[in-house]
Enzyme design. Sequence first.
Site, short mmCIF file in Angstrom:
data_model
loop_
_atom_site.label_atom_id
_atom_site.label_comp_id
_atom_site.label_asym_id
_atom_site.label_seq_id
_atom_site.Cartn_x
_atom_site.Cartn_y
_atom_site.Cartn_z
N CYS A 35 60.68 48.53 19.33
CA CYS A 35 60.91 47.24 19.13
C CYS A 35 60.90 46.57 17.62
O CYS A 35 61.15 45.62 17.46
CB CYS A 35 59.92 46.28 19.91
SG CYS A 35 58.26 46.51 19.20
N CYS A 104 53.14 48.55 23.26
CA CYS A 104 52.81 47.87 22.35
C CYS A 104 51.29 47.98 22.13
O CYS A 104 50.59 48.02 20.90
CB CYS A 104 52.65 46.37 22.97
SG CYS A 104 54.22 45.71 23.69
#
Length: 129
Positions: A35, A104
């Site tokens: 990302c 994440c």
Amino acid sequence: MSFYSKKVMDHFMNPRNVGYIDHPDGVGQVGNPICGDMMTFYIKVHNNRIIDVKFQTFGCAAAIAVSSMASEMVLGKTLDEVQKLTNEDVAQALDGLPKNKIHCSNLGANALHKAIQNYKLKMKNKKEI
Ligand code: FES
């Protein structure tokens, strides 16, 4: 019902140890190639223990919660203890992350491990001078 656990929401809304340390003993930065988010940890070390830790994270709610939780988990710990910390440990401490947010959690422990490597390199270079 929330997409995130209560702990994730708490650490995202009230992140602990945000910021940076002037003249840190070690700095570790990692980026998430999926990302493009970035996480930087700053540490102060005394007698082989983390006596201060701060982070700056440019990322999603999960990345911020991971940084905050990881910072709390390592404060006061020895460098060896921190090196054993895994990304899974941090995700578990947050009562888990949604499946599509597991990536994440890959930043937290990695950034801290890099900060320790950076600290050790600095110490080694000091001895060689
Ligand atoms: Fe980038 Fe979560 S979406 S770290």
